[in-house]
Design an enzyme around this catalytic site. Structure first.
Site, PDB file in Angstrom:
ATOM      1  N   ARG A  36       0.977  -1.260   0.239  1.00 45.31           N
ATOM      2  CA  ARG A  36      -0.397   0.298  -0.012  1.00 45.31           C
ATOM      3  C   ARG A  36       0.473   1.409   0.553  1.00 45.31           C
ATOM      4  O   ARG A  36       0.721   2.214  -1.026  1.00 45.31           O
ATOM      5  CB  ARG A  36      -1.706   0.273   1.058  1.00 45.31           C
ATOM      6  CG  ARG A  36      -1.967  -0.855   1.260  1.00 45.31           C
ATOM      7  CD  ARG A  36      -2.461  -1.380   2.151  1.00 45.31           C
ATOM      8  NE  ARG A  36      -1.749  -2.709   2.972  1.00 45.31           N
ATOM      9  CZ  ARG A  36      -2.313  -3.948   2.683  1.00 45.31           C
ATOM     10  NH1 ARG A  36      -2.594  -4.453   1.979  1.00 45.31           N
ATOM     11  NH2 ARG A  36      -1.251  -4.792   2.904  1.00 45.31           N
ATOM     12  N   THR A  37       1.806   1.795   0.785  1.00 49.53           N
ATOM     13  CA  THR A  37       2.417   2.493   1.011  1.00 49.53           C
ATOM     14  C   THR A  37       3.281   3.217  -0.016  1.00 49.53           C
ATOM     15  O   THR A  37       3.266   3.702  -0.270  1.00 49.53           O
ATOM     16  CB  THR A  37       3.176   3.063   2.288  1.00 49.53           C
ATOM     17  OG1 THR A  37       2.933   2.066   3.528  1.00 49.53           O
ATOM     18  CG2 THR A  37       3.721   3.934   3.119  1.00 49.53           C
ATOM     19  N   LYS A  94      23.648  -6.394  -1.284  1.00 50.40           N
ATOM     20  CA  LYS A  94      25.412  -6.869  -1.206  1.00 50.40           C
ATOM     21  C   LYS A  94      26.286  -5.857   0.003  1.00 50.40           C
ATOM     22  O   LYS A  94      27.452  -5.702   0.003  1.00 50.40           O
ATOM     23  CB  LYS A  94      25.802  -6.124  -2.658  1.00 50.40           C
ATOM     24  CG  LYS A  94      25.495  -6.822  -3.687  1.00 50.40           C
ATOM     25  CD  LYS A  94      26.229  -6.282  -4.826  1.00 50.40           C
ATOM     26  CE  LYS A  94      24.994  -6.253  -6.273  1.00 50.40           C
ATOM     27  NZ  LYS A  94      25.999  -5.073  -6.947  1.00 50.40           N
ATOM     28  N   ARG A 111      11.497   3.788   3.530  1.00 48.36           N
ATOM     29  CA  ARG A 111      10.458   2.788   4.327  1.00 48.36           C
ATOM     30  C   ARG A 111      11.873   2.069   5.099  1.00 48.36           C
ATOM     31  O   ARG A 111      12.767   1.223   3.926  1.00 48.36           O
ATOM     32  CB  ARG A 111       9.757   1.787   4.133  1.00 48.36           C
ATOM     33  CG  ARG A 111       9.297   0.305   5.188  1.00 48.36           C
ATOM     34  CD  ARG A 111       8.106  -0.458   4.649  1.00 48.36           C
ATOM     35  NE  ARG A 111       6.492   0.472   4.564  1.00 48.36           N
ATOM     36  CZ  ARG A 111       6.177  -0.008   5.079  1.00 48.36           C
ATOM     37  NH1 ARG A 111       5.526  -1.099   4.862  1.00 48.36           N
ATOM     38  NH2 ARG A 111       4.440   0.389   5.285  1.00 48.36           N
ATOM     39  N   HIS A 142       5.054   5.817  11.338  1.00 51.54           N
ATOM     40  CA  HIS A 142       4.400   5.393  10.496  1.00 51.54           C
ATOM     41  C   HIS A 142       3.471   6.487  10.433  1.00 51.54           C
ATOM     42  O   HIS A 142       2.304   6.175   9.966  1.00 51.54           O
ATOM     43  CB  HIS A 142       3.483   3.921   9.974  1.00 51.54           C
ATOM     44  CG  HIS A 142       3.554   3.768   8.769  1.00 51.54           C
ATOM     45  ND1 HIS A 142       3.379   4.706   7.738  1.00 51.54           N
ATOM     46  CD2 HIS A 142       2.994   2.713   8.083  1.00 51.54           C
ATOM     47  CE1 HIS A 142       3.165   4.029   6.459  1.00 51.54           C
ATOM     48  NE2 HIS A 142       2.969   2.292   7.283  1.00 51.54           N
TER      49      HIS A 142
HETATM   50  N1   CP Z   1      -0.064   0.143   5.738  1.00 52.12           N
HETATM   51  C1   CP Z   1       0.868  -0.689   5.171  1.00 52.12           C
HETATM   52  O1   CP Z   1       2.109   0.641   5.769  1.00 52.12           O
HETATM   53  O2   CP Z   1       0.384  -1.282   4.063  1.00 52.12           O
HETATM   54  P1   CP Z   1       1.979  -1.611   3.960  1.00 52.12           P
HETATM   55  O3   CP Z   1       2.516  -2.614   3.932  1.00 52.12           O
HETATM   56  O4   CP Z   1       1.470  -3.256   2.273  1.00 52.12           O
HETATM   57  O5   CP Z   1       2.764  -0.766   2.973  1.00 52.12           O
END
Ligand code: CP
Length: 316
Positions: A54-55, A82, A104, A134
Protein backbone atom coordinates in the site's frame (compact mmCIF):
# COMPACT_ATOMS: atom_id res chain seq x y z
CA UNK A 1 8.06 21.88 6.88
CA UNK A 2 10.92 20.15 5.03
CA UNK A 3 10.65 16.55 6.26
CA UNK A 4 7.91 14.28 7.60
CA UNK A 5 9.65 12.05 10.13
CA UNK A 6 7.29 11.85 13.10
CA UNK A 7 3.81 13.03 14.02
CA UNK A 8 5.43 14.66 17.06
CA UNK A 9 7.04 17.20 14.68
CA UNK A 10 3.59 18.46 13.58
CA UNK A 11 1.51 21.19 15.18
CA UNK A 12 -2.26 20.82 15.13
CA UNK A 13 -2.38 23.45 12.40
CA UNK A 14 0.23 21.50 10.33
CA UNK A 15 -1.87 18.32 10.67
CA UNK A 16 -5.13 20.06 9.76
CA UNK A 17 -3.37 21.78 6.84
CA UNK A 18 -2.29 18.39 5.49
CA UNK A 19 -5.80 16.93 5.93
CA UNK A 20 -7.42 19.96 4.25
CA UNK A 21 -4.92 19.73 1.38
CA UNK A 22 -5.75 16.03 1.02
CA UNK A 23 -9.47 16.87 0.91
CA UNK A 24 -8.88 19.37 -1.90
CA UNK A 25 -6.63 16.96 -3.81
CA UNK A 26 -9.19 14.16 -3.42
CA UNK A 27 -11.71 16.42 -5.17
CA UNK A 28 -9.26 16.80 -8.06
CA UNK A 29 -8.68 13.04 -8.20
CA UNK A 30 -12.45 12.48 -8.36
CA UNK A 31 -12.77 14.87 -11.32
CA UNK A 32 -11.93 14.32 -15.00
CA UNK A 33 -8.39 15.84 -14.78
CA UNK A 34 -6.65 13.58 -12.26
CA UNK A 35 -3.19 15.10 -12.68
CA UNK A 36 -1.79 18.40 -11.42
CA UNK A 37 1.43 19.88 -12.87
CA UNK A 38 2.70 21.02 -9.42
CA UNK A 39 5.79 18.77 -9.17
CA UNK A 40 6.75 18.62 -12.86
CA UNK A 41 10.54 18.26 -13.15
CA UNK A 42 10.95 17.05 -9.55
CA UNK A 43 12.36 13.59 -8.76
CA UNK A 44 10.98 11.48 -5.94
CA UNK A 45 12.64 8.26 -4.80
CA UNK A 46 10.77 5.43 -3.11
CA UNK A 47 13.52 3.78 -1.01
CA UNK A 48 12.01 0.67 0.54
CA UNK A 49 14.30 -1.56 2.63
CA UNK A 50 11.25 -3.46 3.97
CA UNK A 51 8.32 -4.97 2.10
CA UNK A 52 5.29 -2.82 1.30
CA UNK A 53 2.29 -2.89 -0.98
CA UNK A 54 0.00 0.00 0.00
CA UNK A 55 2.53 2.62 1.11
CA UNK A 56 4.96 2.20 -1.78
CA UNK A 57 2.31 2.05 -4.49
CA UNK A 58 0.25 4.92 -3.09
CA UNK A 59 3.28 7.20 -2.75
CA UNK A 60 4.14 6.34 -6.36
CA UNK A 61 0.58 7.08 -7.52
CA UNK A 62 0.54 10.30 -5.46
CA UNK A 63 3.84 11.53 -6.95
CA UNK A 64 2.70 10.71 -10.49
CA UNK A 65 -0.62 12.53 -10.01
CA UNK A 66 1.45 15.59 -9.11
CA UNK A 67 3.53 15.03 -12.31
CA UNK A 68 6.79 14.17 -10.50
CA UNK A 69 9.29 11.64 -11.86
CA UNK A 70 9.42 8.57 -9.61
CA UNK A 71 12.32 6.18 -9.03
CA UNK A 72 11.45 2.97 -7.20
CA UNK A 73 14.29 1.46 -5.25
CA UNK A 74 13.87 -1.61 -3.07
CA UNK A 75 16.60 -3.26 -1.01
CA UNK A 76 15.92 -6.60 -2.64
CA UNK A 77 17.55 -6.49 -6.05
CA UNK A 78 19.71 -3.44 -5.20
CA UNK A 79 23.25 -3.08 -3.84
CA UNK A 80 21.77 -2.80 -0.32
CA UNK A 81 21.42 -6.58 -0.43
CA UNK A 82 25.21 -6.68 -1.11
CA UNK A 83 25.79 -4.73 2.10
CA UNK A 84 25.82 -1.15 0.79
CA UNK A 85 25.30 1.31 3.65
CA UNK A 86 22.49 3.84 4.07
CA UNK A 87 25.08 6.60 3.61
CA UNK A 88 26.34 5.29 0.27
CA UNK A 89 22.77 4.64 -0.88
CA UNK A 90 21.74 8.20 0.07
CA UNK A 91 24.76 9.73 -1.68
CA UNK A 92 23.91 7.75 -4.81
CA UNK A 93 20.34 9.11 -4.70
CA UNK A 94 21.67 12.64 -4.15
CA UNK A 95 23.91 12.25 -7.20
CA UNK A 96 20.81 11.37 -9.21
CA UNK A 97 19.13 14.61 -8.11
CA UNK A 98 16.44 13.30 -5.76
CA UNK A 99 14.22 16.11 -4.45
CA UNK A 100 12.59 13.80 -1.90
CA UNK A 101 13.23 10.34 -0.54
CA UNK A 102 10.40 8.27 0.86
CA UNK A 103 12.08 5.73 3.11
CA UNK A 104 10.85 2.55 4.78
CA UNK A 105 13.49 0.86 6.90
CA UNK A 106 13.62 -1.90 9.51
CA UNK A 107 15.74 0.26 11.82
CA UNK A 108 13.83 2.74 13.99
CA UNK A 109 15.36 6.18 13.38
CA UNK A 110 16.76 5.49 9.87
CA UNK A 111 14.70 8.35 8.29
CA UNK A 112 15.91 10.74 11.04
CA UNK A 113 19.51 9.71 10.35
CA UNK A 114 19.01 10.46 6.65
CA UNK A 115 17.34 13.83 7.32
CA UNK A 116 20.01 14.95 9.78
CA UNK A 117 22.94 13.87 7.61
CA UNK A 118 24.78 15.84 4.94
CA UNK A 119 24.38 12.85 2.62
CA UNK A 120 21.48 14.37 0.75
CA UNK A 121 19.70 17.71 0.68
CA UNK A 122 16.14 16.77 -0.29
CA UNK A 123 13.08 16.13 1.85
CA UNK A 124 12.83 12.86 3.78
CA UNK A 125 9.48 11.19 4.36
CA UNK A 126 9.21 8.37 6.87
CA UNK A 127 7.19 5.53 5.32
CA UNK A 128 7.64 3.33 8.41
CA UNK A 129 10.76 2.85 10.52
CA UNK A 130 11.11 -0.30 12.60
CA UNK A 131 8.60 -0.27 15.45
CA UNK A 132 8.81 3.52 15.75
CA UNK A 133 6.47 5.51 13.49
CA UNK A 134 4.42 5.49 10.30
CA UNK A 135 3.20 9.09 10.06
CA UNK A 136 1.59 8.94 6.60
CA UNK A 137 -0.53 5.97 7.77
CA UNK A 138 -1.75 7.94 10.81
CA UNK A 139 -2.61 10.90 8.57
CA UNK A 140 -4.63 8.74 6.19
CA UNK A 141 -6.37 7.12 9.16
CA UNK A 142 -7.27 10.54 10.59
CA UNK A 143 -8.47 11.63 7.12
CA UNK A 144 -10.71 8.55 6.96
CA UNK A 145 -12.10 9.09 10.46
CA UNK A 146 -12.70 12.77 9.74
CA UNK A 147 -14.48 11.98 6.49
CA UNK A 148 -16.85 9.49 8.12
CA UNK A 149 -17.37 10.97 11.57
CA UNK A 150 -16.70 14.72 11.26
CA UNK A 151 -18.04 15.19 7.70
CA UNK A 152 -14.55 15.92 6.37
CA UNK A 153 -14.08 19.08 8.39
CA UNK A 154 -12.67 20.24 11.72
CA UNK A 155 -10.64 18.24 14.17
CA UNK A 156 -11.58 14.93 15.84
CA UNK A 157 -12.66 16.37 19.21
CA UNK A 158 -15.28 14.27 20.99
CA UNK A 159 -14.44 11.07 19.10
CA UNK A 160 -13.14 7.91 20.75
CA UNK A 161 -10.95 5.43 18.88
CA UNK A 162 -9.92 1.94 20.04
CA UNK A 163 -6.60 0.61 18.71
CA UNK A 164 -6.58 -3.14 19.19
CA UNK A 165 -3.92 -5.84 19.03
CA UNK A 166 -0.17 -5.96 18.60
CA UNK A 167 0.69 -2.49 19.96
CA UNK A 168 4.19 -3.70 20.90
CA UNK A 169 5.44 -4.01 17.32
CA UNK A 170 3.21 -1.35 15.79
CA UNK A 171 4.56 1.88 14.34
CA UNK A 172 0.99 2.56 13.19
CA UNK A 173 -0.27 2.60 16.79
CA UNK A 174 2.44 5.00 17.98
CA UNK A 175 1.80 7.50 15.16
CA UNK A 176 -1.96 7.19 15.57
CA UNK A 177 -1.91 7.83 19.32
CA UNK A 178 0.12 10.99 18.74
CA UNK A 179 -2.06 12.28 15.90
CA UNK A 180 -5.45 11.35 17.37
CA UNK A 181 -4.50 13.18 20.56
CA UNK A 182 -3.23 16.18 18.61
CA UNK A 183 -6.62 16.34 16.85
CA UNK A 184 -8.58 16.04 20.10
CA UNK A 185 -9.76 12.41 20.00
CA UNK A 186 -9.66 10.02 22.93
CA UNK A 187 -7.74 6.75 22.42
CA UNK A 188 -8.05 3.39 24.15
CA UNK A 189 -5.43 0.72 23.50
CA UNK A 190 -6.68 -2.85 23.79
CA UNK A 191 -4.13 -5.67 23.93
CA UNK A 192 -2.86 -8.55 26.01
CA UNK A 193 -0.22 -7.30 28.49
CA UNK A 194 2.49 -9.14 26.51
CA UNK A 195 1.76 -7.05 23.40
CA UNK A 196 2.09 -3.64 25.07
CA UNK A 197 5.46 -1.83 24.93
CA UNK A 198 7.45 -0.84 28.00
CA UNK A 199 6.46 2.71 28.99
CA UNK A 200 2.98 2.55 27.40
CA UNK A 201 1.57 4.02 30.62
CA UNK A 202 3.19 7.31 29.56
CA UNK A 203 1.34 7.33 26.21
CA UNK A 204 -1.70 9.61 26.03
CA UNK A 205 -4.17 6.69 25.92
CA UNK A 206 -6.38 4.55 28.14
CA UNK A 207 -5.36 0.90 28.35
CA UNK A 208 -7.73 -2.07 28.50
CA UNK A 209 -7.21 -5.82 28.42
CA UNK A 210 -10.93 -6.46 27.77
CA UNK A 211 -12.02 -5.85 24.18
CA UNK A 212 -15.65 -6.61 25.07
CA UNK A 213 -15.71 -3.73 27.57
CA UNK A 214 -14.49 -1.26 24.92
CA UNK A 215 -15.99 -2.29 21.58
CA UNK A 216 -19.45 -0.81 22.24
CA UNK A 217 -18.18 2.56 23.47
CA UNK A 218 -16.04 3.84 20.60
CA UNK A 219 -16.59 5.56 17.25
CA UNK A 220 -13.85 3.69 15.39
CA UNK A 221 -12.19 0.33 15.98
CA UNK A 222 -8.72 0.15 14.47
CA UNK A 223 -7.48 -3.43 14.33
CA UNK A 224 -3.73 -4.06 14.10
CA UNK A 225 -1.91 -6.84 12.34
CA UNK A 226 -0.27 -9.42 14.57
CA UNK A 227 3.33 -8.96 13.34
CA UNK A 228 4.48 -12.55 13.54
CA UNK A 229 7.64 -11.77 11.55
CA UNK A 230 8.87 -9.55 14.42
CA UNK A 231 8.06 -12.12 17.15
CA UNK A 232 11.00 -14.14 18.39
CA UNK A 233 9.12 -15.54 21.39
CA UNK A 234 5.60 -16.60 22.37
CA UNK A 235 3.34 -13.61 23.10
CA UNK A 236 0.01 -15.49 23.34
CA UNK A 237 -0.87 -19.18 23.77
CA UNK A 238 -2.20 -19.77 20.24
CA UNK A 239 -4.04 -18.10 17.36
CA UNK A 240 -7.45 -19.38 18.49
CA UNK A 241 -7.03 -17.92 21.97
CA UNK A 242 -5.86 -14.59 20.51
CA UNK A 243 -8.86 -14.36 18.17
CA UNK A 244 -11.24 -15.24 20.98
CA UNK A 245 -10.11 -12.41 23.24
CA UNK A 246 -8.71 -9.79 20.86
CA UNK A 247 -10.18 -10.54 17.43
CA UNK A 248 -12.93 -8.51 15.78
CA UNK A 249 -15.69 -10.94 14.81
CA UNK A 250 -19.39 -10.78 13.96
CA UNK A 251 -20.48 -10.86 17.62
CA UNK A 252 -18.29 -7.92 18.53
CA UNK A 253 -19.35 -6.05 15.38
CA UNK A 254 -22.95 -6.29 16.59
CA UNK A 255 -21.96 -4.59 19.85
CA UNK A 256 -20.47 -1.56 18.06
CA UNK A 257 -22.31 1.78 17.94
CA UNK A 258 -24.46 2.08 14.82
CA UNK A 259 -22.27 4.80 13.26
CA UNK A 260 -18.90 3.33 14.22
CA UNK A 261 -16.40 2.19 11.63
CA UNK A 262 -13.96 -0.73 11.32
CA UNK A 263 -10.39 0.10 10.27
CA UNK A 264 -7.20 -1.85 9.61
CA UNK A 265 -3.97 -0.45 8.11
CA UNK A 266 -3.32 -3.71 6.25
CA UNK A 267 -2.00 -6.16 5.42
CA UNK A 268 -4.58 -8.20 7.36
CA UNK A 269 -4.28 -11.63 8.90
CA UNK A 270 -7.84 -12.65 8.06
CA UNK A 271 -9.09 -15.11 10.67
CA UNK A 272 -6.60 -13.95 13.31
CA UNK A 273 -7.16 -10.29 14.33
CA UNK A 274 -10.26 -9.85 12.14
CA UNK A 275 -12.69 -12.29 10.57
CA UNK A 276 -13.20 -12.16 6.80
CA UNK A 277 -16.92 -11.29 7.12
CA UNK A 278 -16.12 -8.26 9.32
CA UNK A 279 -13.27 -7.13 7.05
CA UNK A 280 -15.66 -7.22 4.09
CA UNK A 281 -18.70 -5.84 5.95
CA UNK A 282 -20.50 -2.56 5.25
CA UNK A 283 -18.96 -1.08 8.43
CA UNK A 284 -15.43 -1.71 7.16
CA UNK A 285 -13.56 1.25 5.62
CA UNK A 286 -10.39 -0.78 5.07
CA UNK A 287 -10.36 -0.53 1.27
CA UNK A 288 -11.28 3.14 1.46
CA UNK A 289 -8.27 3.72 3.75
CA UNK A 290 -6.08 2.64 0.82
CA UNK A 291 -7.78 5.09 -1.60
CA UNK A 292 -7.54 7.88 0.95
CA UNK A 293 -3.85 7.06 1.27
CA UNK A 294 -3.23 8.38 -2.25
CA UNK A 295 -4.84 11.78 -1.52
CA UNK A 296 -3.07 12.08 1.83
CA UNK A 297 0.30 11.18 0.32
CA UNK A 298 -0.30 13.68 -2.49
CA UNK A 299 -0.91 16.25 0.27
CA UNK A 300 2.35 15.33 2.02
CA UNK A 301 4.36 15.69 -1.20
CA UNK A 302 2.51 18.89 -2.10
CA UNK A 303 3.12 20.56 1.27
CA UNK A 304 6.78 19.46 1.54
CA UNK A 305 7.79 20.19 -2.05
CA UNK A 306 5.46 23.01 -3.11
CA UNK A 307 5.96 24.68 0.25
CA UNK A 308 2.45 25.36 1.60
CA UNK A 309 -0.89 23.64 2.22
CA UNK A 310 -3.94 24.24 0.04
CA UNK A 311 -6.80 26.02 1.77
CA UNK A 312 -10.18 24.26 1.80
CA UNK A 313 -12.30 25.28 -1.17
CA UNK A 314 -9.49 27.06 -3.01
CA UNK A 315 -8.69 24.53 -5.76
CA UNK A 316 -12.13 24.08 -7.32
N1 CP B 1 -0.25 -0.12 6.02
C1 CP B 1 0.92 -0.37 5.40
O1 CP B 1 1.94 0.23 5.72
O2 CP B 1 0.84 -1.31 4.41
P1 CP B 1 2.07 -1.78 3.51
O3 CP B 1 3.03 -2.50 4.41
O4 CP B 1 1.46 -2.67 2.46
O5 CP B 1 2.71 -0.56 2.92
Amino acid sequence: MKHLLSISDLSKSDALGLLDTATELARVSDGPMKKLPTLRGRTIVNLFAEDSTRTRISFEAAAKRLSADVINFSAKGSSVSKGESLKDTAQTLQAMGADAVIIRHGASGAPHRLAQSQWMTGSVINAGDGTHEHPSQALLDAFTIRKHLSHGENDLAGLHVAIVGDILHSRVARSNVLLLNLLGAQVTLVAPPTLLPVGVEHWDANISFEFDDVVGNVDAVMMLRVQQERMQELYFPNAREYSRYFGLNRDRLKKMKSHSIVMHPGPMNRGLEITADVADSARSVIVEQVSNGVSVRMAILYVLLAGAPIEMGSLL
